[in-house]
Design an enzyme around this catalytic site. Structure first.
Site, PDB file in Angstrom:
ATOM      1  N   HIS A  79      35.021  37.398  24.697  1.00  0.00           N
ATOM      2  CA  HIS A  79      33.395  37.594  25.022  1.00  0.00           C
ATOM      3  C   HIS A  79      33.261  38.302  26.180  1.00  0.00           C
ATOM      4  CE1 HIS A  79      29.994  34.377  24.671  1.00  0.00           C
ATOM      5  NE2 HIS A  79      29.523  35.500  25.096  1.00  0.00           N
ATOM      6  N   TYR A  86      29.202  28.453  24.259  1.00  0.00           N
ATOM      7  CA  TYR A  86      27.869  27.953  23.835  1.00  0.00           C
ATOM      8  C   TYR A  86      27.861  26.158  23.655  1.00  0.00           C
ATOM      9  CZ  TYR A  86      26.663  32.741  22.687  1.00  0.00           C
ATOM     10  OH  TYR A  86      26.495  34.165  22.528  1.00  0.00           O
TER      11      TYR A  86
END
Length: 270
Positions: free
Chosen positions: A104, A48
């Protein structure tokens, strides 16, 4: 706020705030607003590129001392270097440890996710993350990492919303003591918030469509991390905690499941 019991004996708040696509320069203020409203779970990730800002907003919090719970994630290109990757995330966050570290994606084509999980177990044992889990893993991927280590993920964070309810994954998680955490719980706002079935339930309760959808997740025992980028939406999401849907409401939303409703990538494709 309800906490969920993890399979490692720790607790995790059920409702949190996601920070995907919130720029590093803006996210600190939004995280602070969310914490002031009452959120006690903040979710970020290395990919991010906003961990520094999240850390600035989170500063002074500690779940162990009654504050907020913080999650970050290991990106695919660091699966062979998980220890250094977490050290980099911790430096950006300004923390000695996170509450939850997730892998992730399994990225099975790389052939490194088992090795990465072994490293994450070491990181947990070293105290750099208090709990470990995965994101976007299929049962076959979880079976592989458990077979190699004997350690079952505490959480699997997956795409989950009324149009894509992931019932088989949820059944697998429940059978193995894994908390299911929903990302894109509102379906990225694409049609769900204006769906007549959702709007009818919202009107019945005098609530927003987003609150109805989040209350559905909460009623099913899911952890949920909606993203909001302003105080109004943060407050609206948080208000889902005191909305109780009746059996008829839940049945109507349960009937919205559509096997073709996935919005994000297939877990095996990343």
């Amino acid at each position: 706020m309800t906490d969920l019991k993890l399979n490692d004996g720790r607790n995790m708040p059920q409702l949190g705030m996601g920070t995907w696509q919130i720029p590093d320069s803006q996210v600190a203020a939004i995280v602070r607003q969310g914490l002031d409203i009452g959120f006690r779970l903040v979710d970020t990730a290395a990919i991010y590129e906003n961990e520094r800002g999240v850390g600035d907003g989170y500063k002074g919090e500690s779940y162990e001392d009654g504050g907020a719970f913080l999650t970050t994630k290991l990106w695919n290109d660091r699966q062979g270097d998980a220890e250094a990757a977490l050290d980099e995330s911790l430096a950006l966050l300004g923390l000695d440890a996170v509450d939850l570290y997730l892998m992730h994606w399994p990225a099975p084509a790389q052939g490194q996710y088992v090795e990465a999980w072994q490293a994450m177990v070491r990181l947990r044992d070293a105290g750099k993350t208090r709990s470990i889990g995965v994101s976007n893993f299929l049962p076959e991927h979880i079976d592989a990492i458990v077979a190699a280590t004997g350690v079952t993920p505490a959480v699997n964070q997956i795409e989950l919303h009324p149009n894509f309810q992931q019932r088989e994954a949820r059944e697998y998680h429940e059978a193995h003591g894994i908390v299911t955490q929903s990302w894109s719980p509102l379906g990225q706002g694409k049609t769900l918030l204006t769906d007549e079935r959702i709007v009818t339930i919202a009107d019945k309760h005098g609530r927003s469509a987003a609150q109805v959808i989040l209350a559905w997740h909460l009623a099913h025992g899911l952890s949920v991390i909606p993203k909001a980028s302003d105080a109004e939406h943060l407050g609206d999401n948080f208000a889902a905690l005191d909305l109780t849907l009746d059996d008829e409401d839940l049945a109507k939303i349960d009937a919205m499941d559509d096997a073709g409703g996935r919005l994000g990538p297939e877990p095996g494709s990343m």
